[in-house]
Design a protein around this motif. Structure first.
Motif, PDB file in Angstrom:
ATOM      1  N   LEU A 134       0.831  -1.199   0.000  1.00 23.16           N
ATOM      2  CA  LEU A 134       0.000   0.000   0.000  1.00 23.16           C
ATOM      3  C   LEU A 134       0.869   1.254   0.000  1.00 23.16           C
ATOM      4  O   LEU A 134       1.963   1.265   0.568  1.00 23.16           O
ATOM      5  N   PRO A 135       0.383   2.322  -0.629  1.00 25.52           N
ATOM      6  CA  PRO A 135       1.141   3.585  -0.611  1.00 25.52           C
ATOM      7  C   PRO A 135       1.349   4.128   0.798  1.00 25.52           C
ATOM      8  O   PRO A 135       2.268   4.913   1.033  1.00 25.52           O
ATOM      9  N   SER A 136       0.496   3.689   1.736  1.00 26.10           N
ATOM     10  CA  SER A 136       0.598   4.219   3.101  1.00 26.10           C
ATOM     11  C   SER A 136       1.772   3.630   3.878  1.00 26.10           C
ATOM     12  O   SER A 136       2.099   4.126   4.953  1.00 26.10           O
ATOM     13  N   TRP A 137       2.392   2.541   3.372  1.00 26.49           N
ATOM     14  CA  TRP A 137       3.552   1.970   4.067  1.00 26.49           C
ATOM     15  C   TRP A 137       4.701   2.957   3.983  1.00 26.49           C
ATOM     16  O   TRP A 137       5.139   3.355   2.918  1.00 26.49           O
ATOM     17  N   LYS A 138       5.224   3.342   5.166  1.00 24.65           N
ATOM     18  CA  LYS A 138       6.186   4.437   5.241  1.00 24.65           C
ATOM     19  C   LYS A 138       7.633   3.969   5.331  1.00 24.65           C
ATOM     20  O   LYS A 138       8.538   4.781   5.453  1.00 24.65           O
ATOM     21  N   GLY A 139       7.860   2.671   5.295  1.00 26.60           N
ATOM     22  CA  GLY A 139       9.219   2.183   5.444  1.00 26.60           C
ATOM     23  C   GLY A 139       9.888   1.879   4.117  1.00 26.60           C
ATOM     24  O   GLY A 139       9.241   1.803   3.066  1.00 26.60           O
ATOM     25  N   GLN A 140      11.222   1.700   4.160  1.00 26.96           N
ATOM     26  CA  GLN A 140      11.997   1.357   2.978  1.00 26.96           C
ATOM     27  C   GLN A 140      12.238  -0.149   2.895  1.00 26.96           C
ATOM     28  O   GLN A 140      13.012  -0.610   2.063  1.00 26.96           O
ATOM     29  N   ARG A 141      11.595  -0.901   3.735  1.00 28.19           N
ATOM     30  CA  ARG A 141      11.773  -2.354   3.803  1.00 28.19           C
ATOM     31  C   ARG A 141      10.404  -3.012   3.846  1.00 28.19           C
ATOM     32  O   ARG A 141       9.371  -2.335   3.910  1.00 28.19           O
ATOM     33  N   THR A 142      10.398  -4.337   3.847  1.00 28.55           N
ATOM     34  CA  THR A 142       9.150  -5.074   4.006  1.00 28.55           C
ATOM     35  C   THR A 142       8.721  -5.030   5.467  1.00 28.55           C
ATOM     36  O   THR A 142       9.552  -5.269   6.356  1.00 28.55           O
ATOM     37  N   PRO A 143       7.474  -4.714   5.759  1.00 28.62           N
ATOM     38  CA  PRO A 143       7.058  -4.649   7.174  1.00 28.62           C
ATOM     39  C   PRO A 143       7.117  -6.021   7.834  1.00 28.62           C
ATOM     40  O   PRO A 143       6.934  -7.052   7.186  1.00 28.62           O
ATOM     41  N   PHE A 144       7.375  -6.032   9.125  1.00 26.66           N
ATOM     42  CA  PHE A 144       7.321  -7.273   9.875  1.00 26.66           C
ATOM     43  C   PHE A 144       5.873  -7.775   9.915  1.00 26.66           C
ATOM     44  O   PHE A 144       4.924  -7.017   9.714  1.00 26.66           O
ATOM     45  N   LEU A 145       5.725  -9.065  10.224  1.00 20.43           N
ATOM     46  CA  LEU A 145       4.425  -9.722  10.119  1.00 20.43           C
ATOM     47  C   LEU A 145       3.335  -9.004  10.914  1.00 20.43           C
ATOM     48  O   LEU A 145       2.202  -8.885  10.456  1.00 20.43           O
ATOM     49  N   LEU A 146       3.639  -8.510  12.109  1.00 21.95           N
ATOM     50  CA  LEU A 146       2.645  -7.852  12.965  1.00 21.95           C
ATOM     51  C   LEU A 146       2.831  -6.336  13.007  1.00 21.95           C
ATOM     52  O   LEU A 146       2.281  -5.668  13.878  1.00 21.95           O
ATOM     53  N   GLU A 147       3.559  -5.794  12.049  1.00 16.70           N
ATOM     54  CA  GLU A 147       3.810  -4.360  12.006  1.00 16.70           C
ATOM     55  C   GLU A 147       2.761  -3.674  11.147  1.00 16.70           C
ATOM     56  O   GLU A 147       2.383  -4.162  10.079  1.00 16.70           O
TER      57      GLU A 147
END
Length: 562
Positions: free
Chosen positions: A501-514
């Motif tokens: 999603l465009p709303s993901w603010k990180g430069q990596r893949t989010p952790f499973l529960l993040e």
């Protein structure tokens, strides 16, 4: 290593022959404690301990407070553990080292062999055991049965909230129903007092009007954070939140858990959980909660009760790294490098006429064990077909005249565990009504009847003294940051649901529960597509801590909170 000569200098072993002392010495564990170390905690399985050197203090949890018994110190030559071993119970007290200590520890089999093979040792142990049981009897006779006295109506919402809070925190209380037990109300109570009256420890009158927070503060429970900065703030004290607090604190993180009411969540109100791993005889929700709270405290987790989180904002931490500012009701603020959201869910509202007007006056969401005195000999209805409804039905069937489970579907098979269905079938005063809905509730000051319809037939009026609603749950997440990604029902999205999603603010893949906000995790029932079970909530809470560690490791120069 303990020697036979060292055992010979202890009175209980003087009577033994040298070969017997030699055998015992070879099997004994040599336990060394520094001042402040615990030898055993109340509730743990006990071994047989013989103190060789040093002094230990005795303490016990008495109605929510740790009481120290300085008159019963243990010193060199004393022994401990025979009472719980011979009675088959956990340890009744805790022992902590006052000075440097050295203790010989024997397992139960070695202890039983000792009293079997040595008549003199057995006599000494039994004599000491009788003395200690006499102290237990005296202690029980001198200890008040409750810490809190509540005078109020069963239909008073504040009175019910306080009783539920005390019960979920396992604090003994006495409740006098103002409407039915007028003759038992202490004469010092004002006769014209509106609402409940609360007295703590027979001395402190909780200021009017009494609230859950005022009662918590009077009992000495923590309602304010003690630090400004934390490694992780856990929001919600249900199974997921408690698991996160236990695992986080045990692994060295500085943890703050914020709970708006009492720890345990909906699981804490369960009268009996029989399919939780490790408890073949079942365990009540409040007992499971009490153990988890005590465990978290032992590891150093900080827990504040009766506080709500009103706002969460991203910020830069004092060390320059990213973090969050967590604002509590009343304006208090703390900062944290990570956040774990574990608020659980709220019971879904029943769509029936008159419900809102009678909430707390016979219509109740959830089924707390504190309601048992209010349903004795009465007609109880439970709306819902899940495990919570089944557990409530089983519990209230021991008090109520009749318990009726109202289910919209064909029965319980698709929504309730088979062990509960079998138990319900064996109760003569529990009735199941499938394809049935409650269309209205009636009563002036309190509930006196409900109207139900079955398979679209004309509604019929039924006498009802209590209606417990357990029909699923909804996520209450409107207060969270607008940027936090949620599904159409308000449940918080994590992991793969936010990575693209465009709303993901990180430069990596989010952790499973993040969530889509880096360092902001979610666990338990409030998470999108989670499994709504106590065990899965515990699992997610512990997993969230593992991801917190991985997240903090991404910026290893940052130090943990002090």
């Amino acid at each position: 290593m303990i020697t036979a000569e060292e055992l010979r200098q202890v009175q209980i072993f003087e009577c033994l022959a040298e070969p017997e002392r030699q055998r015992l010495a070879q099997k004994a564990a040599d336990v060394r404690l520094s001042p402040g170390d615990w030898l055993i905690r109340e509730g743990e399985t006990s071994s047989f301990y013989v103190i060789l050197e040093g002094r230990l203090g005795l303490s016990k949890d008495v109605m929510g407070r740790v009481q120290e018994f300085t008159q019963f110190e243990y010193k060199g030559g004393d022994f401990f553990g025979e009472v719980p071993i011979l009675l088959g119970t956990p340890s009744l007290v805790s022992l902590k080292a006052i000075t440097e200590c050295r203790i010989a520890r024997f397992d139960r089999q070695q202890f039983q062999a000792l009293i079997r093979d040595s008549e003199k040792c057995s006599a000494m142990i039994m004599q000491k055991m009788n003395e200690r049981l006499g102290r237990v009897q005296q202690f029980a006779a001198e200890t008040p049965a409750s810490r809190v006295l509540i005078v109020g109506s069963q239909y008073d919402l504040d009175c019910r909230d306080i009783r539920t809070f005390l019960s979920m925190n396992r604090i003994p209380y006495e409740w006098l129903d103002r409407d039915n037990e007028f003759d038992r109300i202490p004469t010092c109570m004002p006769a014209n007092l509106q609402g409940p009256a609360v007295v703590v420890d027979r001395a402190f009158w909780v200021p009017q009007p009494p609230t859950v927070r005022k009662v918590a503060e009077a009992l000495g429970l923590r309602t304010m954070p003690t630090k400004q900065h934390y490694d992780v703030v856990v929001i919600g004290g249900g199974p997921a939140g408690l698991a996160a607090a236990v695992y986080g604190a045990s692994e060295g993180l500085c943890v703050l858990l914020v709970e708006r009411n009492a720890a345990g969540g909906q699981a804490g109100t369960s009268s009996r959980i029989e399919n939780y791993l490790g408890f073949p005889n079942g365990i009540s929700g409040d007992e499971l909660t009490e153990r988890a709270v005590r465990q978290a405290g032992q590891f150093g987790a900080e827990m504040v009760l009766t506080r709500e989180v009103g706002n969460i904002e991203s910020m830069s931490m004092p060390d320059g790294g990213p973090g969050y500012c967590v604002e509590l009701d009343g304006g208090d603020r703390v900062t944290s490098k990570t956040v774990i959201l574990a608020t659980g869910v709220d019971w879904r509202r029943l769509e029936a006429n008159g419900v809102d007007r009678l909430i707390g006056r016979g219509v109740l969401y959830g089924a707390a064990r504190t309601e048992s005195p209010t349903v004795i000999g009465k007609d109880v209805f439970i709306v819902g077909g899940g495990n919570s409804a089944g557990q409530a039905a089983m519990f209230f069937s021991s008090y109520a005249k009749s318990v009726t489970i109202v289910v919209r579907g064909a029965g319980l098979e698709l929504s309730m565990s088979q062990y509960l269905i079998g138990q319900i079938a064996g109760k003569k005063n529990i009735t199941i009504e499938p394809f049935t809905q409650v269309v209205s509730v009636n009563g002036e000051d309190h509930l006196d009847s409900i109207c139900t319809t079955t398979r679209g037939e004309a509604p019929r009026t039924r006498k009802a003294d209590a209606l417990f609603v357990l029909i699923g749950a909804d996520a209450s997440t409107d207060w969270l940051p607008n940027d936090l990604q949620r599904d159409e029902r308000g449940y918080v999205c994590t992991g793969r649901d936010v990575s693209d999603l465009p709303s993901w603010k990180g430069q990596r893949t989010p952790f499973l529960l993040e969530t889509n906000m880096p360092g902001f995790f979610c666990a338990g029932d409030v998470r999108h597509d989670s499994i709504k079970r106590v065990s899965s909530g515990v699992g997610e809470g512990s997993m969230a801590i593992a991801f917190v560690h991985q997240y903090l490791a991404l910026d290893s120069p940052r130090l943990r909170a002090n």
